[in-house]
Design a protein around this motif. Structure first.
Motif, mmCIF file in Angstrom:
data_model
loop_
_atom_site.group_PDB
_atom_site.id
_atom_site.type_symbol
_atom_site.label_atom_id
_atom_site.label_comp_id
_atom_site.label_asym_id
_atom_site.label_seq_id
_atom_site.Cartn_x
_atom_site.Cartn_y
_atom_site.Cartn_z
ATOM 1 N N GLU A 41 0.804 -1.214 0.000
ATOM 2 C CA GLU A 41 0.000 0.000 0.000
ATOM 3 C C GLU A 41 0.844 1.274 0.000
ATOM 4 O OE1 GLU A 41 -3.636 2.051 2.507
ATOM 5 O OE2 GLU A 41 -3.080 -0.021 2.918
ATOM 6 N N GLU A 42 1.916 1.314 0.794
ATOM 7 C CA GLU A 42 2.753 2.516 0.871
ATOM 8 C C GLU A 42 3.435 2.801 -0.470
ATOM 9 O OE1 GLU A 42 3.886 -0.321 2.943
ATOM 10 O OE2 GLU A 42 2.151 0.143 4.181
ATOM 11 N N ALA A 43 3.924 1.762 -1.128
ATOM 12 C CA ALA A 43 4.599 1.934 -2.417
ATOM 13 C C ALA A 43 3.609 2.365 -3.490
ATOM 14 C CB ALA A 43 5.302 0.645 -2.832
ATOM 15 N N ARG A 44 2.418 1.815 -3.447
ATOM 16 C CA ARG A 44 1.397 2.194 -4.429
ATOM 17 C C ARG A 44 1.076 3.680 -4.310
ATOM 18 N NH1 ARG A 44 -3.100 -0.893 -7.037
ATOM 19 N NH2 ARG A 44 -4.489 0.719 -7.793
ATOM 20 N N SER A 45 0.922 4.168 -3.098
ATOM 21 C CA SER A 45 0.659 5.592 -2.885
ATOM 22 C C SER A 45 1.839 6.445 -3.344
ATOM 23 C CB SER A 45 0.377 5.872 -1.406
ATOM 24 O OG SER A 45 -0.802 5.238 -1.004
ATOM 25 N N PHE A 46 3.057 6.018 -3.025
ATOM 26 C CA PHE A 46 4.254 6.786 -3.374
ATOM 27 C C PHE A 46 4.434 6.912 -4.884
ATOM 28 C CE2 PHE A 46 8.779 7.009 -4.422
ATOM 29 C CZ PHE A 46 9.136 8.173 -3.745
ATOM 30 N N TYR A 47 4.330 5.803 -5.613
ATOM 31 C CA TYR A 47 4.579 5.818 -7.054
ATOM 32 C C TYR A 47 3.389 6.332 -7.867
ATOM 33 C CZ TYR A 47 8.930 3.426 -6.209
ATOM 34 O OH TYR A 47 10.189 3.105 -5.780
#
Length: 65
Positions: A41-47
């Motif tokens: 979830e964190e990577a999806r939001s970041f990218y």
């Protein structure tokens, strides 16, 4: 790995290339004509790939079932 297993079971297709299992933050599955991105979830939001590709044309596919 469940994505790979499900695609293999339903279509018989195997990945041409896969990457990201080591850190499991962003996993890329390359099926040739189709790329699958699996994010934490964190990577999806970041990218924010949805925002990056927001101006791309969309194609909707109907479920065969």
């Amino acid at each position: 790995r469940s994505v790979e297993e499900t695609v293999k079971e339903l279509t018989g297709e195997k990945t041409w290339h896969k990457d990201g299992y080591r850190n499991a933050i962003w996993i890329l599955l390359d099926y040739g004509d189709l790329m699958v991105h699996v994010f934490r979830e964190e990577a999806r939001s970041f990218y924010n790939l949805e925002g990056l590709w927001a101006d791309a044309s969309m194609k909707y596919l109907e479920d065969e079932n």
